[in-house]
Design a protein around this motif. Structure first.
Motif, PDB file in Angstrom:
ATOM      1  N   HIS A 111       0.819  -1.215   0.000  1.00 27.57           N
ATOM      2  CA  HIS A 111       0.000   0.000   0.000  1.00 27.57           C
ATOM      3  C   HIS A 111       0.851   1.262   0.000  1.00 27.57           C
ATOM      4  CE1 HIS A 111      -3.886  -1.866   0.261  1.00 27.57           C
ATOM      5  NE2 HIS A 111      -3.558  -2.557   1.333  1.00 27.57           N
ATOM      6  N   ARG A 143      -6.829   1.099  -8.355  1.00 30.17           N
ATOM      7  CA  ARG A 143      -7.822   0.032  -8.143  1.00 30.17           C
ATOM      8  C   ARG A 143      -7.216  -1.336  -8.423  1.00 30.17           C
ATOM      9  NH1 ARG A 143      -9.704  -1.470 -13.181  1.00 30.17           N
ATOM     10  NH2 ARG A 143      -9.496   0.076 -14.868  1.00 30.17           N
ATOM     11  N   TRP A 144      -6.292  -1.428  -9.376  1.00 30.50           N
ATOM     12  CA  TRP A 144      -5.607  -2.695  -9.628  1.00 30.50           C
ATOM     13  C   TRP A 144      -4.684  -3.036  -8.463  1.00 30.50           C
ATOM     14  CZ3 TRP A 144      -0.656  -4.445  -9.703  1.00 30.50           C
ATOM     15  CH2 TRP A 144      -0.437  -5.702 -10.255  1.00 30.50           C
ATOM     16  N   GLN A 146      -5.011  -2.207  -5.403  1.00 34.26           N
ATOM     17  CA  GLN A 146      -5.832  -2.646  -4.284  1.00 34.26           C
ATOM     18  C   GLN A 146      -6.301  -4.084  -4.496  1.00 34.26           C
ATOM     19  OE1 GLN A 146      -6.670  -0.873  -1.303  1.00 34.26           O
ATOM     20  NE2 GLN A 146      -7.196  -2.992  -0.816  1.00 34.26           N
ATOM     21  N   ARG A 147      -6.688  -4.403  -5.712  1.00 43.21           N
ATOM     22  CA  ARG A 147      -7.141  -5.761  -6.021  1.00 43.21           C
ATOM     23  C   ARG A 147      -6.014  -6.769  -5.781  1.00 43.21           C
ATOM     24  NH1 ARG A 147      -8.678  -6.224 -12.000  1.00 43.21           N
ATOM     25  NH2 ARG A 147     -10.326  -4.792 -11.402  1.00 43.21           N
ATOM     26  N   ASP A 150      -5.402  -7.130  -2.044  1.00 45.21           N
ATOM     27  CA  ASP A 150      -6.469  -7.939  -1.432  1.00 45.21           C
ATOM     28  C   ASP A 150      -6.216  -9.428  -1.664  1.00 45.21           C
ATOM     29  OD1 ASP A 150      -7.755  -5.652  -0.577  1.00 45.21           O
ATOM     30  OD2 ASP A 150      -9.264  -5.665  -2.164  1.00 45.21           O
ATOM     31  N   PRO A 203     -12.153  -3.585 -15.575  1.00 41.17           N
ATOM     32  CA  PRO A 203     -12.975  -2.907 -14.563  1.00 41.17           C
ATOM     33  C   PRO A 203     -13.425  -3.915 -13.511  1.00 41.17           C
ATOM     34  CG  PRO A 203     -13.751  -2.423 -16.800  1.00 41.17           C
ATOM     35  CD  PRO A 203     -12.752  -3.531 -16.926  1.00 41.17           C
ATOM     36  N   ASP A 204     -13.596  -3.459 -12.287  1.00 47.54           N
ATOM     37  CA  ASP A 204     -13.979  -4.363 -11.205  1.00 47.54           C
ATOM     38  C   ASP A 204     -15.256  -5.152 -11.496  1.00 47.54           C
ATOM     39  OD1 ASP A 204     -11.762  -3.899  -9.660  1.00 47.54           O
ATOM     40  OD2 ASP A 204     -12.709  -2.371  -8.413  1.00 47.54           O
TER      41      ASP A 204
END
Length: 327
Positions: A111, A143-144, A146-147, A150, A203-204
């Motif tokens: 992060h 966003r990638w 974060q994915r 996760d 996209p998510d």
């Protein structure tokens, strides 16, 4: 049929094509030069083991379209995960508390770039991950990232849970084990890296589309169960029941040979389902279909790449033949 014969039979039945980029072995040489520079305590024997582990060939089989530069990034990431796996699963394995600290330190780094807020990720492991993460962090959107983080969290949480089970002497039942194995396999970590290689992050809502998630889960099972067959000899004494064959054997009160055959049949059923699900994927529109196809190819190559690498990596007793070619 022996476990080795079962592995070879399933390999012959796999309908997914085998691919390997020509520069994989050059990247393996780069890796062997890099690791001592990062401070890993590697004697000649340890370097030989890493060389015979063929991590660059594994990464190349999963991402055959990767450039040589990107395959270096991927190989560094794969090596990091294998080193962590060995630390968490070896004879002097980390305690659950140490795994939790490593997990927190890893996520802090993912992060925050190169900052380290926790003490659980230090030394050569930290330096290797900093090096490997630099380019994905630079190129990929938030966003990638974060994915990906996760997925790493789920993997390390699963590793922690397995360590808790082993410490308590608790052997999971079949259903519980299958679900836990989906985390410990790290397949979910490998899937977003397809988008790093292609440069087309999904996209998510598409990435998490129910059908695509079902395909990803089935692919995860296929590579995990194949690996369980390959690692059975070691897992009898070290895994604390965390192997599909061992879980089936205990829950159904059958012989190991029958549990091996049942695992092979589960694998065949999952492969038939995988092929049918992939054929049912709809169009997401001209702007996304190519990226979706890359994603699905990546899941398939993770299955086939695991199969082929099993026969060329010294981590498994079936790897007695010379390294396989790209086909």
């Amino acid at each position: 049929m022996t476990t080795g014969e079962t592995l070879r039979a399933l390999r012959a039945e796999c309908p997914i094509p085998s691919r390997l980029p020509a520069h994989a072995d050059r990247v393996q040489g780069w890796l062997l030069g890099l690791l001592p520079e990062l401070g890993l305590p590697l004697d000649d024997a340890a370097l030989r083991r890493l060389s015979r582990g063929a991590f660059a060939r594994y990464a190349g089989r999963l991402y055959p379209e990767a450039t040589e530069a990107d395959l270096r990034v991927l190989t560094a990431l794969f090596t990091w995960f294998f080193l962590v796996d060995d630390a968490c699963d070896g004879p002097n394995r980390l305690t659950p508390e140490q795994i939790r600290a490593l997990r927190n330190g890893t996520l802090a780094l993912l992060h925050d770039g190169t900052r380290l807020r926790q003490t659980g990720l230090t030394g050569p492991l930290r330096r290797l991950l900093v090096l490997a993460w630099r380019e994905p962090r630079r190129r990929m959107p938030a966003r990638w990232r974060q994915r990906f983080a996760d997925a790493v969290a789920r993997h390390l949480d699963g590793t922690w849970q397995e360590a808790i089970n082993k410490e308590a002497g608790r052997r999971p039942g079949v259903d519980e084990y299958v679900e836990l194995r989906r985390s410990t396999s790290a397949a979910e970590v490998s899937y977003p890296l397809v988008e790093f290689v292609s440069g087309r992050p999904l996209p998510d809502p598409v990435y998490h589309h129910p059908l695509l998630r079902q395909i990803a889960r089935t692919g995860n099972d296929l590579l995990s169960w194949y690996n369980d067959l390959a690692s059975l000899e070691r897992d009898r004494t070290t895994a604390g029941g965390h192997n599909l064959i061992l879980a089936l054997q205990a829950e159904l009160a059958v012989s190991e040979a029958e549990a091996v055959e049942r695992t092979a049949e589960h694998w065949r059923e999952a492969m038939r389902r995988f092929v049918a699900l992939r054929a049912a994927v709809p169009s997401f529109g001209p702007a996304l279909d190519e990226a979706v196809a890359d994603h699905l190819d990546g899941i398939a190559y993770a299955v086939r790449g695991t199969i082929d690498w099993t026969f060329e990596s010294a981590r498994y007793p079936v790897s007695t033949a010379p390294p396989a070619s790209g086909r």
